[in-house]
Write an enzyme that holds these catalytic residues in place. Structure first.
Site, PDB file in Angstrom:
ATOM      1  N   ARG A  69      45.127  57.756  35.218  1.00 32.08           N
ATOM      2  CA  ARG A  69      44.468  56.527  34.790  1.00 32.08           C
ATOM      3  C   ARG A  69      44.313  56.521  33.272  1.00 32.08           C
ATOM      4  NH1 ARG A  69      39.709  56.836  35.840  1.00 32.08           N
ATOM      5  NH2 ARG A  69      39.657  58.817  36.940  1.00 32.08           N
ATOM      6  N   TYR A 211      51.292  54.145  37.623  1.00 38.96           N
ATOM      7  CA  TYR A 211      50.526  55.249  38.206  1.00 38.96           C
ATOM      8  C   TYR A 211      49.423  54.750  39.156  1.00 38.96           C
ATOM      9  CZ  TYR A 211      47.060  58.772  38.916  1.00 38.96           C
ATOM     10  OH  TYR A 211      46.163  59.601  39.533  1.00 38.96           O
ATOM     11  N   LYS A 220      40.979  51.623  42.930  1.00 39.02           N
ATOM     12  CA  LYS A 220      39.878  51.635  41.961  1.00 39.02           C
ATOM     13  C   LYS A 220      39.565  50.218  41.460  1.00 39.02           C
ATOM     14  CE  LYS A 220      39.238  55.755  42.773  1.00 39.02           C
ATOM     15  NZ  LYS A 220      39.493  57.023  42.176  1.00 39.02           N
ATOM     16  N   HIS A 240      32.189  55.540  44.667  1.00 41.12           N
ATOM     17  CA  HIS A 240      33.261  56.552  44.578  1.00 41.12           C
ATOM     18  C   HIS A 240      32.843  57.761  45.424  1.00 41.12           C
ATOM     19  CE1 HIS A 240      35.943  59.108  41.622  1.00 41.12           C
ATOM     20  NE2 HIS A 240      36.619  58.710  42.668  1.00 41.12           N
ATOM     21  N   SER A 262      36.298  62.310  39.498  1.00 38.12           N
ATOM     22  CA  SER A 262      37.700  62.526  39.860  1.00 38.12           C
ATOM     23  C   SER A 262      38.072  64.010  39.740  1.00 38.12           C
ATOM     24  CB  SER A 262      38.588  61.707  38.931  1.00 38.12           C
ATOM     25  OG  SER A 262      38.232  60.346  39.031  1.00 38.12           O
ATOM     26  N   ALA A 263      38.835  64.479  40.728  1.00 37.80           N
ATOM     27  CA  ALA A 263      39.311  65.868  40.761  1.00 37.80           C
ATOM     28  C   ALA A 263      38.173  66.889  40.751  1.00 37.80           C
ATOM     29  CB  ALA A 263      40.300  66.134  39.627  1.00 37.80           C
ATOM     30  N   CYS A 264      37.057  66.546  41.400  1.00 38.35           N
ATOM     31  CA  CYS A 264      35.923  67.473  41.476  1.00 38.35           C
ATOM     32  C   CYS A 264      35.541  67.815  42.910  1.00 38.35           C
ATOM     33  CB  CYS A 264      34.721  66.906  40.743  1.00 38.35           C
ATOM     34  SG  CYS A 264      34.947  66.912  38.957  1.00 38.35           S
ATOM     35  N   THR A 267      38.036  65.224  48.200  1.00 35.52           N
ATOM     36  CA  THR A 267      39.013  65.403  49.280  1.00 35.52           C
ATOM     37  C   THR A 267      38.759  66.728  49.996  1.00 35.52           C
ATOM     38  OG1 THR A 267      40.615  64.095  48.046  1.00 35.52           O
ATOM     39  CG2 THR A 267      41.489  65.501  49.799  1.00 35.52           C
ATOM     40  N   ASP A 287      37.483  59.100  49.280  1.00 29.51           N
ATOM     41  CA  ASP A 287      37.385  58.629  47.890  1.00 29.51           C
ATOM     42  C   ASP A 287      36.444  57.445  47.684  1.00 29.51           C
ATOM     43  OD1 ASP A 287      38.400  59.109  45.196  1.00 29.51           O
ATOM     44  OD2 ASP A 287      39.426  57.190  45.347  1.00 29.51           O
ATOM     45  N   ARG A 378      50.020  64.070  42.585  1.00 29.57           N
ATOM     46  CA  ARG A 378      49.288  63.537  43.751  1.00 29.57           C
ATOM     47  C   ARG A 378      50.175  63.445  44.978  1.00 29.57           C
ATOM     48  NH1 ARG A 378      43.571  61.852  43.027  1.00 29.57           N
ATOM     49  NH2 ARG A 378      43.255  62.364  40.842  1.00 29.57           N
ATOM     50  N   ARG A 409      31.313  69.301  37.927  1.00 32.14           N
ATOM     51  CA  ARG A 409      31.663  70.661  37.501  1.00 32.14           C
ATOM     52  C   ARG A 409      30.689  71.085  36.421  1.00 32.14           C
ATOM     53  NH1 ARG A 409      37.317  72.204  38.384  1.00 32.14           N
ATOM     54  NH2 ARG A 409      38.184  70.602  39.741  1.00 32.14           N
TER      55      ARG A 409
HETATM   56  P1  GTP Z   1      39.951  62.225  43.075  1.00 32.03           P
HETATM   57  O1  GTP Z   1      41.006  62.002  44.097  1.00 32.03           O
HETATM   58  O2  GTP Z   1      40.520  62.344  41.680  1.00 32.03           O
HETATM   59  O3  GTP Z   1      38.831  61.238  43.113  1.00 32.03           O
HETATM   60  O4  GTP Z   1      39.370  63.696  43.276  1.00 32.03           O
HETATM   61  P2  GTP Z   1      38.560  64.498  44.399  1.00 32.03           P
HETATM   62  O5  GTP Z   1      37.108  64.469  44.053  1.00 32.03           O
HETATM   63  O6  GTP Z   1      38.960  64.090  45.767  1.00 32.03           O
HETATM   64  O7  GTP Z   1      39.047  65.970  44.082  1.00 32.03           O
HETATM   65  P3  GTP Z   1      39.718  67.097  44.987  1.00 32.03           P
HETATM   66  O8  GTP Z   1      39.003  67.374  46.273  1.00 32.03           O
HETATM   67  O9  GTP Z   1      41.152  66.790  45.089  1.00 32.03           O
HETATM   68  O10 GTP Z   1      39.486  68.370  44.048  1.00 32.03           O
HETATM   69  C1  GTP Z   1      40.361  68.746  43.095  1.00 32.03           C
HETATM   70  C2  GTP Z   1      40.067  70.070  42.459  1.00 32.03           C
HETATM   71  O11 GTP Z   1      38.791  70.622  42.736  1.00 32.03           O
HETATM   72  C3  GTP Z   1      41.083  71.111  42.907  1.00 32.03           C
HETATM   73  O12 GTP Z   1      41.493  71.825  41.772  1.00 32.03           O
HETATM   74  C4  GTP Z   1      40.281  71.993  43.844  1.00 32.03           C
HETATM   75  O13 GTP Z   1      40.826  73.261  43.916  1.00 32.03           O
HETATM   76  C5  GTP Z   1      38.904  71.959  43.218  1.00 32.03           C
HETATM   77  N1  GTP Z   1      37.837  72.214  44.211  1.00 32.03           N
HETATM   78  C6  GTP Z   1      37.510  71.437  45.251  1.00 32.03           C
HETATM   79  N2  GTP Z   1      36.484  71.974  45.979  1.00 32.03           N
HETATM   80  C7  GTP Z   1      36.166  73.119  45.334  1.00 32.03           C
HETATM   81  C8  GTP Z   1      35.171  74.122  45.569  1.00 32.03           C
HETATM   82  O14 GTP Z   1      34.383  74.065  46.510  1.00 32.03           O
HETATM   83  N3  GTP Z   1      35.121  75.154  44.681  1.00 32.03           N
HETATM   84  C9  GTP Z   1      35.968  75.244  43.605  1.00 32.03           C
HETATM   85  N4  GTP Z   1      35.849  76.279  42.786  1.00 32.03           N
HETATM   86  N5  GTP Z   1      36.931  74.310  43.365  1.00 32.03           N
HETATM   87  C10 GTP Z   1      37.011  73.269  44.207  1.00 32.03           C
HETATM   88  C1  SPV Z   2      40.653  59.241  40.747  1.00 31.48           C
HETATM   89  O1  SPV Z   2      41.145  59.427  39.607  1.00 31.48           O
HETATM   90  O2  SPV Z   2      39.419  59.250  40.946  1.00 31.48           O
HETATM   91  C2  SPV Z   2      41.532  59.050  41.910  1.00 31.48           C
HETATM   92  C3  SPV Z   2      42.951  58.846  41.667  1.00 31.48           C
HETATM   93  O3  SPV Z   2      41.053  59.032  43.031  1.00 31.48           O
HETATM   94  S1  SPV Z   2      43.290  57.222  41.122  1.00 31.48           S
HETATM   95  O4  SPV Z   2      43.602  56.395  42.276  1.00 31.48           O
HETATM   96  O5  SPV Z   2      44.424  57.306  40.243  1.00 31.48           O
HETATM   97  O6  SPV Z   2      42.146  56.680  40.440  1.00 31.48           O
HETATM   98 MN    MN Z   3      38.815  59.068  43.000  1.00 36.17          MN
END
Ligand code: GTP
Ligand code: SPV
Ligand code: MN
Length: 598
Positions: A69, A211, A220, A240, A262-264, A267, A287, A378, A409
């Site tokens: 994004r 993307y 989003k 979210h 995001s990415a925290c 999932t 999500d 992704r 984080r």
């Molecule tokens: P978006 O799709 O971007 O909204 O992200 P999300 O919140 O769904 O993130 P996702 O579950 O894909 O997490 C991505 C990152 O977090 C990866 O690098 C995982 O390895 C890390 N992660 C997830 N859960 C844990 C956890 O319990 N402990 C640690 N140390 N890392 C974690």
């Molecule tokens: C995020 O970045 O929080 C996602 C991926 O879930 S995207 O759909 O690109 O926003």
């Molecule tokens: Mn997201």
């Protein structure tokens, strides 16, 4: 086609402006999906993966500049700047439409214009919304097939006068006569990209990026930025958040929704397999959650999506076996690495890269000193393929939420879990959530901490102060005891030598169990200035092989560390501006007073 006059007029006017070679109405069928994928294979944009290992799955590589994004090119173009607020980029809507109309003029030359009728939420459910995305990207069409409910049935529900959200998208790369993309991902340069929202009109215009979050406009743009405005106006919530169910050994089931940036870890938490015996977790969504009051005064949540658009790196059979099974077929991979036998590979997949030539996410032979997959690579996979999908995940009524979790984080300061004292204190806690920045957005410095209220900073379609006031208002919309209890969690605390103190993933079930038992009034807690922490013996640590010192550290609330947070919380509130609710300043002051005692 449709008998809906306004829809027809809009499609005709977009076609006149963008000048595509032809207009195609999507029916959402399997045949359509296969045909578009075959077309993209022929054009060298899609790579068929090994059908023995990954049946009906494809790899796409984006342009190296179009991998996430773009927050600094994302706009909330409300009539007044104040309405968008200081946390959003704003351009006057008249001016922005003029600029973008200039870009859209002729932008689809040489391309097909696809019209995608889609439903966010089960088709026909009272809580669902219909969108129509116009795009010149067949990649967007096939992803929308997985992520939303696409097809003629949506047009049937829309009828002749139904309400829809117009979503216009172009990759911003017209083709000259006879020219083709020639295997290259089309997009526009950064300074021509616009991800624009016109909240009063419930309208989305996106230009220049292919993307996910910039181009799959149901996600989003519609389900968060536009829906958050509708939710404010109509008294509901668009968040979210993942949604999961947790069932105790006694067979009692509760629903939890959780917001992390995001990415925290959304999932991962949504699909976790508990490491404690007898407990079961099932996934409703990973999500986005839309929540409305039921007639019993409780909040009911639906997942408006139909698929997962998840982070690939770090996903392995060990960390998230349910995700690995979900993406074992019928999956689109974007920006992962390709092995010699046409399998996928990424950092943290759980095994070393196989021998032989590996093609990295840039399409070049992998230089083993660099990432093979992009950190924000992704997968797009149908939610129904998740082995842990809850049988009720498409229930149009939604599921009643008992607890909200907020987290990010935080390598220090924030304990593993704590319960907030009240709705207002919970809203305060969620409003001050901070997180280290990840690779999910292109223009942020990864590794720095930013405060991200409700994990909605990049996704709130209006003034953040009003958004926080909207959340506060829920305690007067129902009996506060019927509202979900609010918790803060942090899986990411680190030791002095930079190691995770908590194993995370499946072991997060231990934290969910404490929360579940708190909700039942059973688990013991210890009050601290920031909230109620688990009593040492209330957290189920049976079979967990980590040093006992780690648990002390994970549950520690340090007076000096927390007092050091206060000025940045105040700065964050001040930055939200004059619409920042006074009640949250009051909570900040109360926290400061409580912290004086430790
Ligand atoms: P978006 O799709 O971007 O909204 O992200 P999300 O919140 O769904 O993130 P996702 O579950 O894909 O997490 C991505 C990152 O977090 C990866 O690098 C995982 O390895 C890390 N992660 C997830 N859960 C844990 C956890 O319990 N402990 C640690 N140390 N890392 C974690
Ligand atoms: C995020 O970045 O929080 C996602 C991926 O879930 S995207 O759909 O690109 O926003
Ligand atoms: Mn997201």
């Amino acid at each position: 086609m449709t008998k809906h006059k306004t829809l027809k007029q809009w499609v005709d006017s977009v076609a006149a402006l963008c000048a595509p070679d032809s207009v195609y109405w999507c029916d959402g069928s399997r045949e359509e999906y296969d045909r578009l994928v075959a077309l993209m294979k022929k054009e060298g944009i899609a790579t068929q993966l090994n059908p023995q290992k990954l049946p009906n799955s494809f790899l796409f590589r984006s342009d190296p500049s179009d991998v996430a994004r773009v927050e600094n090119r994302t706009y909330i173009a409300s009539t007044s700047k104040d309405e968008a607020g200081p946390t959003n980029n704003w351009i006057d809507p008249v001016e922005l439409k003029k600029t973008m109309s200039g870009l859209y003029a002729g932008c689809m030359k040489g391309r097909v214009m696809y019209v995608i009728p889609f439903s966010m939420g089960p088709i026909g459910s009272a809580i669902s919304k219909i969108g129509i995305e116009i795009t010149d990207s067949p990649y967007v069409v096939v992803n929308m097939h997985i992520m939303t409910r696409v097809g003629s049935k949506v047009l049937d529900v829309l009828g002749e006068t139904g309400e829809f959200i117009p979503c216009l998208h172009s990759v911003g790369k017209p083709l000259a006569a006879g020219e083709s993309d020639n295997g290259k991902w089309p997009c526009a340069p950064l300074d021509k990209k616009y991800i624009a929202h016109f909240p009063e009109e419930r309208l989305i215009w996106s230009y220049g990026s292919g993307y996910g979050g910039n181009a799959l406009l149901g996600k989003k743009c519609l389900a968060l930025r536009i829906a958050s405005v509708m939710a404010r106006d109509e008294g509901w919530l668009a968040e979210h958040m993942l949604i999961l169910s947790i069932t105790s050994p006694a067979g009692i089931k509760k629903y939890i929704a959780a917001a992390f940036p995001s990415a925290c870890g959304k999932t991962n938490l949504a699909m976790l397999i508990p490491t404690i015996p007898g407990w079961k977790v099932e996934c409703i969504g990973d999500d986005i959650a839309w929540m409305k009051f039921g007639s019993d005064g409780r909040l009911y949540a639906i997942n408006p999506e139909a698929g997962f658009f998840g982070v690939a790196p770090g996903t392995s059979t060990e960390s998230n076996p349910n995700a690995m099974k979900s993406i074992s077929k019928n999956t689109i991979f974007t920006n992962v690495a390709l092995t010699q036998d046409n399998d996928v590979w990424w950092e943290g997949i759980g095994y070393d890269a196989p021998e032989g030539k590996i093609i990295d996410w840039n399409g070049k032979e992998w230089d083993r000193t660099k990432p093979a997959a992009h950190p924000n690579a992704r997968f797009t996979a149908p939610a129904r393929q998740c082995p842990a999908i809850a049988p009720e995940w498409e229930d149009p009524k939604g599921v009643p939420i008992s607890a909200f979790l907020f987290g990010g984080r935080r390598p220090s300061t924030v304990p593993l879990v704590y319960e907030t004292f009240s709705w207002q204190h919970g809203v305060f806690t969620a409003a001050t959530i901070g997180s280290e920045v990840t690779a999910a957005a292109l223009d942020l410095k990864a590794g720095t901490v930013r405060r991200d209220p409700f994990a909605m900073l990049p996704f709130c379609g209006y003034n953040m102060g009003d958004y926080l006031a909207h959340w506060l208002s829920f305690s007067s919309r129902t009996d506060e005891a019927k509202l979900p209890k609010i918790y803060c969690v942090n899986w990411f605390r680190k030791s002095a030598d930079n190691k995770w103190l908590w194993p995370g993933f499946g072991d997060n079930s231990r934290v969910l169990k404490w929360i579940f038992e708190r909700l039942e009034g059973k688990a013991k807690g210890v009050e601290s200035p920031i909230g109620v922490l688990p009593a040492r013996d209330a957290l189920d640590l049976a079979g967990l092989a980590i040093p006992p010192g780690n648990i002390d550290e994970l549950l520690k609330v340090s007076g000096p560390e927390w007092r050091a947070e206060l000025p940045s919380m105040r700065d964050h509130f001040n930055a939200i501006g004059p619409r920042m609710p006074k009640a949250l300043y009051h909570e900040l002051q109360k926290l400061e007073e409580r912290l004086a005692s430790i």
